[in-house]
Design a protein around this motif. Structure first.
Motif, PDB file in Angstrom:
ATOM      1  N   VAL A  23       0.756   7.413   2.832  1.00 54.38           N
ATOM      2  CA  VAL A  23      -0.439   7.297   3.673  1.00 54.38           C
ATOM      3  C   VAL A  23      -0.082   7.517   5.133  1.00 54.38           C
ATOM      4  O   VAL A  23       1.067   7.387   5.527  1.00 54.38           O
ATOM      5  CB  VAL A  23      -1.116   5.910   3.526  1.00 54.38           C
ATOM      6  N   LYS A  50      -7.604   1.409   4.112  1.00 53.42           N
ATOM      7  CA  LYS A  50      -7.269   0.779   2.828  1.00 53.42           C
ATOM      8  C   LYS A  50      -7.178  -0.744   2.967  1.00 53.42           C
ATOM      9  O   LYS A  50      -7.603  -1.471   2.075  1.00 53.42           O
ATOM     10  CB  LYS A  50      -5.989   1.364   2.262  1.00 53.42           C
ATOM     11  N   GLN A  71     -10.711  -1.983   3.138  1.00 53.67           N
ATOM     12  CA  GLN A  71     -11.342  -1.942   1.814  1.00 53.67           C
ATOM     13  C   GLN A  71     -10.951  -3.156   0.971  1.00 53.67           C
ATOM     14  O   GLN A  71     -11.686  -3.556   0.078  1.00 53.67           O
ATOM     15  CB  GLN A  71     -10.961  -0.648   1.077  1.00 53.67           C
ATOM     16  N   GLN A  72      -9.786  -3.737   1.264  1.00 53.49           N
ATOM     17  CA  GLN A  72      -9.330  -4.937   0.552  1.00 53.49           C
ATOM     18  C   GLN A  72      -9.821  -6.217   1.233  1.00 53.49           C
ATOM     19  O   GLN A  72      -9.453  -7.307   0.828  1.00 53.49           O
ATOM     20  CB  GLN A  72      -7.806  -4.953   0.470  1.00 53.49           C
ATOM     21  N   GLU A 107      -5.479   5.954   7.647  1.00 52.92           N
ATOM     22  CA  GLU A 107      -5.773   5.767   6.229  1.00 52.92           C
ATOM     23  C   GLU A 107      -5.322   4.383   5.764  1.00 52.92           C
ATOM     24  O   GLU A 107      -5.999   3.717   4.979  1.00 52.92           O
ATOM     25  CB  GLU A 107      -5.062   6.870   5.440  1.00 52.92           C
ATOM     26  N   ILE A 135       0.838  -1.207   0.000  1.00 55.23           N
ATOM     27  CA  ILE A 135       0.000   0.000   0.000  1.00 55.23           C
ATOM     28  C   ILE A 135       0.870   1.252   0.000  1.00 55.23           C
ATOM     29  O   ILE A 135       0.657   2.179  -0.779  1.00 55.23           O
ATOM     30  CB  ILE A 135      -0.969   0.003   1.202  1.00 55.23           C
TER      31      ILE A 135
END
Length: 108
Positions: A25, A33, A36-37, A29, A19
């Motif tokens: 990032v 992320k 979200q995965q 955050e 990432i």
């Protein structure tokens, strides 16, 4: 610790490096992320790992002003981090296919 947590513990570092390699990032955050995965990691478990990665000089942290609230520490990948991520990719790829084959009920 459940089986999913044990598996995730071994691959979380590589996922974090991946990432950070794509974009700078900050910690929260990064947690978003990952979620979200489909990788559900508590924000509190990410910060010790970020600290270790920074001590190992795989990532660099820099405090920056935030538009909303206090300053945040943003992380970028170092050249050592890029090398570590590439090693993770190679190790992952060498394991992924054989494990998938073993777990595939249709395989021999």
């Amino acid at each position: 610790m459940n089986e999913r947590s044990q598996l995730l513990k071994g691959i979380l570092e590589g996922c974090i490096l991946a990432i950070i390699s794509r974009e700078t990032v900050y910690g929260y955050e990064l947690a978003v992320k990952l979620q979200q995965q489909g990788i559900d990691v508590k924000e509190g478990s990410i910060y010790p790992l970020l600290l270790r990665l920074q001590k190992e000089k795989l990532i660099h942290g820099e405090m920056r002003a935030s538009d909303s609230g206090p300053n945040r520490k943003y992380y970028t990948l170092t050249s050592a981090g890029e090398a570590s991520l590439e090693a993770f990719r190679q190790n992952w790829n060498s394991l992924k296919s054989p494990v998938d084959q073993l777990l595939d009920r249709g395989g021999s």
